[in-house]
Design a protein around this motif. Structure first.
Motif, mmCIF file in Angstrom:
data_model
loop_
_atom_site.group_PDB
_atom_site.id
_atom_site.type_symbol
_atom_site.label_atom_id
_atom_site.label_comp_id
_atom_site.label_asym_id
_atom_site.label_seq_id
_atom_site.Cartn_x
_atom_site.Cartn_y
_atom_site.Cartn_z
ATOM 1 N N ALA A 25 -49.365 -18.211 9.877
ATOM 2 C CA ALA A 25 -48.181 -17.320 8.897
ATOM 3 C C ALA A 25 -48.299 -16.183 9.703
ATOM 4 C CB ALA A 25 -49.917 -16.625 8.553
ATOM 5 N N PRO A 26 -46.350 -15.976 9.735
ATOM 6 C CA PRO A 26 -46.171 -15.461 10.296
ATOM 7 C C PRO A 26 -45.862 -14.206 10.753
ATOM 8 C CG PRO A 26 -44.521 -15.847 9.144
ATOM 9 C CD PRO A 26 -45.714 -16.309 8.687
ATOM 10 N N ARG A 94 -40.175 -14.319 4.429
ATOM 11 C CA ARG A 94 -41.280 -13.374 4.250
ATOM 12 C C ARG A 94 -42.489 -12.836 5.554
ATOM 13 N NH1 ARG A 94 -44.030 -12.766 -0.664
ATOM 14 N NH2 ARG A 94 -44.220 -11.148 -0.739
ATOM 15 N N VAL A 95 -42.615 -12.067 5.931
ATOM 16 C CA VAL A 95 -43.457 -11.889 7.242
ATOM 17 C C VAL A 95 -44.523 -10.321 7.017
ATOM 18 C CG1 VAL A 95 -41.988 -12.666 8.602
ATOM 19 C CG2 VAL A 95 -41.993 -10.192 8.692
ATOM 20 N N HIS A 96 -45.572 -10.620 8.035
ATOM 21 C CA HIS A 96 -46.279 -9.150 8.175
ATOM 22 C C HIS A 96 -45.679 -8.597 9.595
ATOM 23 C CE1 HIS A 96 -50.970 -7.798 8.527
ATOM 24 N NE2 HIS A 96 -49.408 -6.867 9.152
ATOM 25 N N LEU A 97 -45.072 -7.716 9.147
ATOM 26 C CA LEU A 97 -44.495 -6.675 10.015
ATOM 27 C C LEU A 97 -45.162 -5.803 10.529
ATOM 28 C CD1 LEU A 97 -41.526 -5.932 11.052
ATOM 29 C CD2 LEU A 97 -41.385 -5.150 9.343
ATOM 30 N N PRO A 115 -38.483 -4.760 0.550
ATOM 31 C CA PRO A 115 -40.011 -4.552 0.218
ATOM 32 C C PRO A 115 -40.815 -6.290 0.046
ATOM 33 C CG PRO A 115 -38.907 -3.619 -1.877
ATOM 34 C CD PRO A 115 -38.899 -3.179 -0.489
ATOM 35 N N GLU A 116 -39.262 -7.124 -0.220
ATOM 36 C CA GLU A 116 -39.506 -7.943 -0.555
ATOM 37 C C GLU A 116 -39.356 -9.301 0.099
ATOM 38 O OE1 GLU A 116 -34.824 -7.992 0.228
ATOM 39 O OE2 GLU A 116 -36.613 -6.824 -0.910
ATOM 40 N N ARG A 117 -39.186 -8.362 1.275
ATOM 41 C CA ARG A 117 -38.962 -9.305 3.191
ATOM 42 C C ARG A 117 -40.350 -9.462 3.370
ATOM 43 N NH1 ARG A 117 -33.889 -11.262 4.744
ATOM 44 N NH2 ARG A 117 -35.013 -12.789 6.042
#
Length: 277
Positions: A25-26, A94-97, A115-117
């Motif tokens: 998961a990125p 998409r990533v967890h930022l 938010p879509e990213r």
């Protein structure tokens, strides 16, 4: 982090640290001032051990190949655009930022406008920009804590002040939460030609428009520490008002501003709780 390498886009080349399984998961980690992606090393080790794919850039002004001259190149929309370019370069929808300090400011802005990213957001130290702006205007304690920003916005004077006497004041900023080897690394990075000016240009490009940043609508964790000399309680507690999604507020007692290095386990645990957004 095991891998390092460049990422080039928009005529800029960013130094990026990458680690973890390619199918993990990125998680993208954004550092703050006056640090580099090295600040995430303790957190990244823990995340990689849990199967995450970790990507941590040296941001605009911090990467020698991404250091344009002029304050006008360091506005928040450009900084957020760099992150979008990074995601595209790595082929990530998409990533967890995750962001700390100024990295948190960029993360809040990106989460609000794209938010879509994002699958999730973890912001450390700096609350939602509207909450912070309100606190600077309305809370005497936060206004005093933010007084250093006026100095940082003074071109030339801030550089001289921070680098004088062997960068004594720059080094003092990191006490007591950051080890000496890391401090030496940050001081060396900021002492390179043009580096400190570029980093300070983030402050000089600030406008009051940041206070109008929309609410965030992605699952969000906000981490604040009671020992933070830069961020007071008023804005931290009001942050919740600007998140229209699942929200977790983590308070770390007696931890300094340098949360990723001083409390990496707590940060990694908070990120892990958002594994599925």
């Amino acid at each position: 982090m095991a891998e390092t390498g460049p990422a080039a886009y928009d005529d800029l080349t960013f130094d990026v640290r990458v680690a973890g399984p390619r199918d993990g998961a990125p998680v993208v980690l954004l550092h703050g001032f006056p640090q580099t992606s090295r600040s995430w090393t303790p957190v990244a080790r823990l995340l990689v051990g849990r199967g995450f794919r970790v990507i941590a850039p040296d941001q605009r002004g911090y990467s020698p190949g991404a250091r344009p001259t002029g304050v006008e190149h360091y506005g928040i929309s450009a900084l957020a655009g760099d992150v979008l370019g990074l995601l595209d370069e790595f082929g990530l929808d998409r990533v967890h930022l995750v962001g700390h300090d100024w990295g948190a400011s960029v993360a809040w802005y990106l989460a609000a406008h794209h938010p879509e990213r994002l699958t999730a957001l973890t912001a450390i130290s700096v609350p939602h920009l509207a909450a912070y702006g309100w606190a600077v205007r309305e809370d005497d304690d936060q206004r005093e804590r933010a007084s250093y920003i006026r100095v940082y916005r003074e071109e030339g004077r801030a550089e001289d002040l921070l680098l004088a006497d062997g960068a004594r004041r720059l080094r003092a900023m990191f006490a007591p939460g950051v080890d000496r080897d890391a401090v030496d690394h940050y001081v060396a990075a900021m002492s390179a030609p043009g580096a400190l000016t570029a980093a300070l240009n983030w402050y000089r490009a600030m406008t009051r428009d940041l206070e109008s940043t929309p609410p965030v609508r992605v699952p969000t964790t906000y981490i604040w520490s009671t020992g933070d000399t830069a961020i007071g309680r008023a804005g931290a507690e009001r942050c919740r008002e600007f998140v229209d999604a699942d929200y977790e507020f983590v308070v770390l007692p007696d931890v300094s501003h340098w949360i990723p290095e001083e409390a990496p386990t707590e940060v990694a645990n908070a990120i892990g709780r958002r594994r599925n957004g």
